[in-house]
Design a protein around this motif. Sequence first.
Motif, PDB file in Angstrom:
ATOM      1  N   VAL A   9       0.841  -1.204   0.000  1.00 57.31           N
ATOM      2  CA  VAL A   9       0.000   0.000   0.000  1.00 57.31           C
ATOM      3  C   VAL A   9       0.874   1.252   0.000  1.00 57.31           C
ATOM      4  O   VAL A   9       0.604   2.216  -0.729  1.00 57.31           O
ATOM      5  N   LEU A  10       1.921   1.255   0.787  1.00 51.87           N
ATOM      6  CA  LEU A  10       2.844   2.378   0.831  1.00 51.87           C
ATOM      7  C   LEU A  10       3.504   2.596  -0.528  1.00 51.87           C
ATOM      8  O   LEU A  10       3.604   3.725  -1.018  1.00 51.87           O
ATOM      9  N   PHE A  11       3.933   1.522  -1.173  1.00 50.65           N
ATOM     10  CA  PHE A  11       4.557   1.602  -2.491  1.00 50.65           C
ATOM     11  C   PHE A  11       3.590   2.187  -3.518  1.00 50.65           C
ATOM     12  O   PHE A  11       3.946   3.079  -4.290  1.00 50.65           O
ATOM     13  N   ILE A  12       2.354   1.727  -3.511  1.00 50.56           N
ATOM     14  CA  ILE A  12       1.341   2.225  -4.452  1.00 50.56           C
ATOM     15  C   ILE A  12       1.071   3.709  -4.204  1.00 50.56           C
ATOM     16  O   ILE A  12       1.001   4.508  -5.141  1.00 50.56           O
ATOM     17  N   THR A  13       0.954   4.099  -2.958  1.00 51.58           N
ATOM     18  CA  THR A  13       0.689   5.495  -2.605  1.00 51.58           C
ATOM     19  C   THR A  13       1.827   6.398  -3.082  1.00 51.58           C
ATOM     20  O   THR A  13       1.583   7.450  -3.687  1.00 51.58           O
ATOM     21  N   ILE A  14       3.053   5.999  -2.821  1.00 55.26           N
ATOM     22  CA  ILE A  14       4.214   6.791  -3.245  1.00 55.26           C
ATOM     23  C   ILE A  14       4.288   6.848  -4.766  1.00 55.26           C
ATOM     24  O   ILE A  14       4.546   7.904  -5.344  1.00 55.26           O
ATOM     25  N   SER A  15       4.026   5.737  -5.433  1.00 54.79           N
ATOM     26  CA  SER A  15       4.067   5.706  -6.900  1.00 54.79           C
ATOM     27  C   SER A  15       3.065   6.683  -7.499  1.00 54.79           C
ATOM     28  O   SER A  15       3.383   7.430  -8.427  1.00 54.79           O
ATOM     29  N   PHE A  16       1.847   6.703  -6.985  1.00 54.49           N
ATOM     30  CA  PHE A  16       0.825   7.610  -7.512  1.00 54.49           C
ATOM     31  C   PHE A  16       1.154   9.067  -7.214  1.00 54.49           C
ATOM     32  O   PHE A  16       0.858   9.951  -8.011  1.00 54.49           O
ATOM     33  N   SER A  17       1.784   9.334  -6.077  1.00 53.56           N
ATOM     34  CA  SER A  17       2.139  10.717  -5.772  1.00 53.56           C
ATOM     35  C   SER A  17       3.190  11.231  -6.749  1.00 53.56           C
ATOM     36  O   SER A  17       3.169  12.390  -7.140  1.00 53.56           O
ATOM     37  N   PHE A  18       4.110  10.374  -7.187  1.00 54.51           N
ATOM     38  CA  PHE A  18       5.093  10.791  -8.185  1.00 54.51           C
ATOM     39  C   PHE A  18       4.439  11.026  -9.534  1.00 54.51           C
ATOM     40  O   PHE A  18       4.807  11.934 -10.269  1.00 54.51           O
ATOM     41  N   LYS A  20       1.450  12.097 -10.069  1.00 53.74           N
ATOM     42  CA  LYS A  20       0.611  13.286 -10.027  1.00 53.74           C
ATOM     43  C   LYS A  20       1.409  14.580 -10.021  1.00 53.74           C
ATOM     44  O   LYS A  20       0.850  15.639 -10.229  1.00 53.74           O
ATOM     45  N   GLN A  21       2.719  14.508  -9.789  1.00 51.49           N
ATOM     46  CA  GLN A  21       3.519  15.724  -9.730  1.00 51.49           C
ATOM     47  C   GLN A  21       3.532  16.410 -11.081  1.00 51.49           C
ATOM     48  O   GLN A  21       3.622  15.774 -12.123  1.00 51.49           O
ATOM     49  N   GLN A  22       3.448  17.723 -11.042  1.00 47.97           N
ATOM     50  CA  GLN A  22       3.459  18.492 -12.272  1.00 47.97           C
ATOM     51  C   GLN A  22       4.886  18.859 -12.663  1.00 47.97           C
ATOM     52  O   GLN A  22       5.751  19.023 -11.808  1.00 47.97           O
ATOM     53  N   THR A  23       5.091  19.020 -13.949  1.00 49.93           N
ATOM     54  CA  THR A  23       6.373  19.490 -14.435  1.00 49.93           C
ATOM     55  C   THR A  23       6.473  20.991 -14.167  1.00 49.93           C
ATOM     56  O   THR A  23       5.459  21.657 -13.930  1.00 49.93           O
ATOM     57  N   PRO A  24       7.674  21.553 -14.228  1.00 50.17           N
ATOM     58  CA  PRO A  24       7.803  23.002 -14.059  1.00 50.17           C
ATOM     59  C   PRO A  24       6.947  23.785 -15.064  1.00 50.17           C
ATOM     60  O   PRO A  24       6.361  24.801 -14.707  1.00 50.17           O
ATOM     61  N   LEU A  25       6.849  23.307 -16.307  1.00 52.18           N
ATOM     62  CA  LEU A  25       6.013  23.990 -17.294  1.00 52.18           C
ATOM     63  C   LEU A  25       4.550  23.943 -16.887  1.00 52.18           C
ATOM     64  O   LEU A  25       3.854  24.956 -16.950  1.00 52.18           O
TER      65      LEU A  25
END
Length: 133
Positions: A9-18, A20-25
Motif C-alpha cells: 500500500v505504501l509503495f502504491i501510494t508513493i508511486s501515484f504521488s510521483f 501526479k507531480q506536475q512538471t515546471p512547465l
Amino acid sequence: MKIFATLYVLFITISFSFLKQQTPLQESIQRGKEVYSDFCVTCHLENGEGIPSTFPPLAKSDYLLNNRNKSIKGLKYGQQGEIIVNGLIYNNSMPALGLEDEEIADVMNYILNSWENTSNKMVTPEEVSKITE
C-alpha cells in the motif's frame, strides 16, 4: 503478511504521488492562468479570441509564436502601434501591466500552450529579465 500488505500500500501510494507531480512547465501554466484571469481576460477574452479590429487574438496567434521576444517585451513594457496578427492589422495600445518577470513568464507559458497554441520552449523569468526596452 501484514508487513507485506502495508509495504505494498505504501509503495502504491508513493508511486501515484510521483505520477501526479506536475512538471515546471505545467506549474507555470497553472500560475499563468491566474495571471491571465486577473490582467488579460478583459481585453483578450476568456478563450483568447480577442475583439476583432480592437484587441488581437491570442488563440491560434501567429504573432505570438513568431515574435516571442516582442510578445514578452509587450507584456513587460506595454505595446503600442501597428502589429499584424493572423493576417489582420491591429493598431491599438496595451499599457504595461506592472507584472514581475515570473508573472510574465507564467502568463506567456499559459498563452503559448492554450487555445491551439503550442510551444516547445518554456519561457523563464531569466529570459524575461533579459528583454529590455
